[in-house]
Design a protein around this motif. Structure first.
Motif, short mmCIF file in Angstrom:
data_model
loop_
_atom_site.label_atom_id
_atom_site.label_comp_id
_atom_site.label_asym_id
_atom_site.label_seq_id
_atom_site.Cartn_x
_atom_site.Cartn_y
_atom_site.Cartn_z
N GLY A 235 23.59 12.85 6.31
CA GLY A 235 24.73 12.09 5.80
C GLY A 235 24.37 10.66 5.46
O GLY A 235 23.33 10.15 5.86
N ALA A 236 25.26 10.00 4.72
CA ALA A 236 25.01 8.63 4.29
C ALA A 236 25.32 7.62 5.38
O ALA A 236 25.37 6.42 5.11
CB ALA A 236 25.83 8.31 3.04
N VAL A 237 25.50 8.07 6.61
CA VAL A 237 25.56 7.17 7.75
C VAL A 237 24.21 7.13 8.44
O VAL A 237 23.72 6.06 8.81
CB VAL A 237 26.66 7.60 8.75
CG1 VAL A 237 26.72 6.64 9.92
CG2 VAL A 237 28.02 7.65 8.06
N SER A 238 23.57 8.29 8.59
CA SER A 238 22.28 8.31 9.26
C SER A 238 21.13 7.99 8.32
O SER A 238 20.06 7.56 8.77
CB SER A 238 22.04 9.68 9.91
OG SER A 238 22.02 10.70 8.93
N SER A 239 21.31 8.19 7.02
CA SER A 239 20.24 7.85 6.07
C SER A 239 20.66 6.75 5.10
O SER A 239 19.83 6.19 4.40
CB SER A 239 19.84 9.08 5.26
OG SER A 239 20.89 9.48 4.39
N ASN A 240 21.95 6.48 5.04
CA ASN A 240 22.56 5.45 4.19
C ASN A 240 22.47 5.73 2.71
O ASN A 240 22.86 4.89 1.90
CB ASN A 240 21.97 4.06 4.50
CG ASN A 240 22.28 3.61 5.91
OD1 ASN A 240 21.76 4.18 6.86
ND2 ASN A 240 23.14 2.62 6.06
N THR A 241 22.00 6.90 2.34
CA THR A 241 21.87 7.25 0.93
C THR A 241 21.84 8.76 0.78
O THR A 241 21.47 9.48 1.71
CB THR A 241 20.60 6.64 0.33
OG1 THR A 241 20.47 7.01 -1.03
CG2 THR A 241 19.36 7.12 1.08
N LEU A 242 22.22 9.22 -0.41
CA LEU A 242 22.14 10.64 -0.75
C LEU A 242 21.05 10.87 -1.78
O LEU A 242 21.12 11.78 -2.60
CB LEU A 242 23.50 11.12 -1.28
CG LEU A 242 24.67 10.95 -0.30
CD1 LEU A 242 25.99 11.31 -0.97
CD2 LEU A 242 24.46 11.79 0.96
N ASP A 243 20.02 10.06 -1.71
CA ASP A 243 18.93 10.03 -2.69
C ASP A 243 17.86 11.05 -2.33
O ASP A 243 16.97 10.79 -1.51
CB ASP A 243 18.35 8.61 -2.71
CG ASP A 243 17.18 8.46 -3.67
OD1 ASP A 243 16.88 9.41 -4.41
OD2 ASP A 243 16.55 7.38 -3.65
N VAL A 244 17.92 12.22 -2.95
CA VAL A 244 16.94 13.27 -2.67
C VAL A 244 15.57 12.89 -3.21
O VAL A 244 14.53 13.20 -2.60
CB VAL A 244 17.41 14.62 -3.23
CG1 VAL A 244 16.32 15.68 -3.10
CG2 VAL A 244 18.66 15.09 -2.49
N LEU A 245 15.53 12.21 -4.36
CA LEU A 245 14.24 11.79 -4.89
C LEU A 245 13.56 10.81 -3.93
O LEU A 245 12.32 10.83 -3.78
CB LEU A 245 14.41 11.16 -6.27
CG LEU A 245 13.16 11.04 -7.15
CD1 LEU A 245 12.45 12.37 -7.29
CD2 LEU A 245 13.53 10.48 -8.51
N GLY A 246 14.33 9.99 -3.25
CA GLY A 246 13.77 9.13 -2.22
C GLY A 246 13.21 9.93 -1.06
O GLY A 246 12.17 9.58 -0.48
N ALA A 247 13.88 11.04 -0.73
CA ALA A 247 13.38 11.92 0.33
C ALA A 247 12.08 12.60 -0.09
O ALA A 247 11.21 12.86 0.73
CB ALA A 247 14.43 12.96 0.69
N VAL A 248 11.96 12.89 -1.39
CA VAL A 248 10.70 13.45 -1.90
C VAL A 248 9.55 12.50 -1.62
O VAL A 248 8.49 12.89 -1.11
CB VAL A 248 10.82 13.75 -3.42
CG1 VAL A 248 9.44 14.07 -4.00
CG2 VAL A 248 11.77 14.89 -3.68
#
Length: 453
Positions: free
Chosen positions: A320-333
């Motif tokens: 969620g955007a509370v624990s990661s602060n973003t929904l950026d999958v490319l950033g997760a890549v």
């Protein structure tokens, strides 16, 4: 660069295709890793008709609409295999905490703020953020999923959601566990199927549900051919809690209950033993890897290279955007491609593997690998166009490397789901972004006033 977005009758053509994306380098993410320079993707009725050289496909087909992708990279849409989308409403309220401290702060706030209305508002913001970042599908474990479903359908975005089970006092939807089974069963029985999705049942975890409940929920999922999604082994603290409650570690417990299998997806799976990795491989259980959230909460680094070596399917998620602060999958890549090198092996998770974890492997983790995750004939037409005409993306030697190490969410120019253009030239087409931001800000402000009153 000029873009063609005119109806076919204005160009003297027929409506043989709904959409033709052409001129860019097409990264298919098929088994061979095929790249088609100056390629094209032909789309009809939400499906990919053909992928091939642009010159040939333009000569073969007439399309109702075209996207000129010259100077760009065309690839499958990114898939978020674990998130809680409407938690964007609480973004920033629980930073720099352990997982247990995070849960202690967030869960009471959810009970205060969540309703079908606030979830719908938050979903519009989450979809806008996701579409801007090239995310075309997400597995969303959260409350009031019916409201989320309605918003996603209206926006034309691919959402996998369903009933969530969590035996806690005062759940946000006010529905005690004793009533949830009948409610969930009725929903799954009457569910209106959406192409490119499947039914999903969410069992929060082995520390918020007992063994009998987990068994019952798994049976419900099996009855309806649903994906079963759970949090498991997110950190050492969770493992210790489950050990104390049940005398077994989370994966051991789930295996003993017969809950694991090819229709089960575990979120996080950070704290695993060698034996547990072997268990996941043996049962065909998949893992949703959330590297940004795991690092931010101090949970550790999942043993992804070991999971992959064992043959476990691993997809990427943002949480969620509370624990990661973003929904950026490319950033997760990028994070997935980097963090596993910390042990000294730069080959631990390579660029191509990381990109696959956000596309075809993510689709496989959801049990949708035959429908999503690559640009191949017959699959759903979920694709994105990444603008390569920027200094940080030049020169371009390898598309996998460009995506994993250099590209950012803001480089996504166009997003297409089921052949429907949701973003064109960085302008959202199915959501009023200004209204979305106003409503999301107002909902968060109202919550803030309530919580500080």
């Amino acid at each position: 660069m000029p873009h063609t977005d005119l109806p076919a009758q204005d160009r003297g053509g027929s409506r043989d295709l709904d959409l033709l994306v052409h001129g860019g380098d097409v990264l298919t993410v098929d088994a061979a890793g095929t790249v088609v320079p100056d390629g094209a993707v032909a789309v009809r009725a939400g499906r990919i008709v053909e992928v091939g050289p642009a010159e040939r496909l333009r000569a073969t087909y007439d399309a109702a609409r075209e996207i000129d992708a010259r100077g760009c990279l065309v690839l499958p849409g990114l898939i978020n295999t674990h998130t809680h989308l409407a938690m964007n409403l609480l973004r920033g309220i629980a930073d720099d905490l352990t997982l247990q401290g995070f849960l202690a702060r967030v869960i009471p706030r959810e009970a205060e703020v969540l309703s079908p209305g606030t979830v719908a508002t938050a979903l519009r913001g989450a979809i806008a953020e996701s579409v801007r970042g090239g995310v075309t599908a997400a597995l969303d474990m959260y409350w009031f999923h019916e409201a989320a479903d309605a918003v996603a359908r209206e926006a034309g975005w691919r959402l996998l959601s369903g009933p969530t089970f969590m035996d806690v006092p005062g759940p946000p939807d006010g529905r005690p566990y004793a009533e949830r089974m009948a409610w969930a069963s009725a929903y799954l029985k009457d569910r209106d199927p959406v192409a490119g999705t499947r039914p999903v049942v969410f069992a929060h975890s082995a520390y918020t549900l007992g063994p009998e409940q987990l068994t019952e929920i798994a049976a419900l999922a099996g009855e309806h051919g649903a994906l079963l999604h759970l949090h498991a082994s997110e950190n050492a603290g969770e493992v210790a809690t489950v050990l104390e409650q049940h005398g077994m570690r989370p994966v051991e417990l789930l295996d003993s209950l017969g809950v694991l299998g090819p229709d089960t997806l575990l979120a996080h799976a950070v704290d695993l033993t060698d034996a547990e990795i072997a268990t996941l491989a043996r049962t065909g259980t998949a893992v949703a890897h959330c590297p940004v959230s795991n690092l931010k909460l101090g949970c550790g680094i999942a043993r992804v290279p070991d999971l992959l070596a064992a043959g476990v399917t691993v997809g990427l998620g943002t949480d969620g955007a509370v624990s990661s602060n973003t929904l950026d999958v490319l950033g997760a890549v990028k994070m997935a491609a980097l963090v596993h090198k910390a042990g000294g092996d730069p080959t631990a998770v390579g660029a191509e593997q990381a990109v696959r974890m956000a596309t075809i492997e993510a689709a496989r983790a959801l049990g949708l690998g035959d429908r999503l995750g690559s640009l191949e004939t017959g699959k759903r037409a979920d694709l994105i166009v990444v603008d390569l005409g920027r200094p940080h993306l030049a020169p371009r030697h390898d598309p996998w490397s460009t995506l994993a190490y250099a590209a950012a969410a803001g480089d996504v120019r166009d997003t297409v789901v089921d052949g429907r253009v949701l973003m064109r030239d960085r302008v959202l087409r199915t959501l009023d972004e200004s209204a979305v931001l106003r409503e999301l800000t107002a909902a968060a402000g109202a919550h803030q006033e309530t919580s500080t009153a």
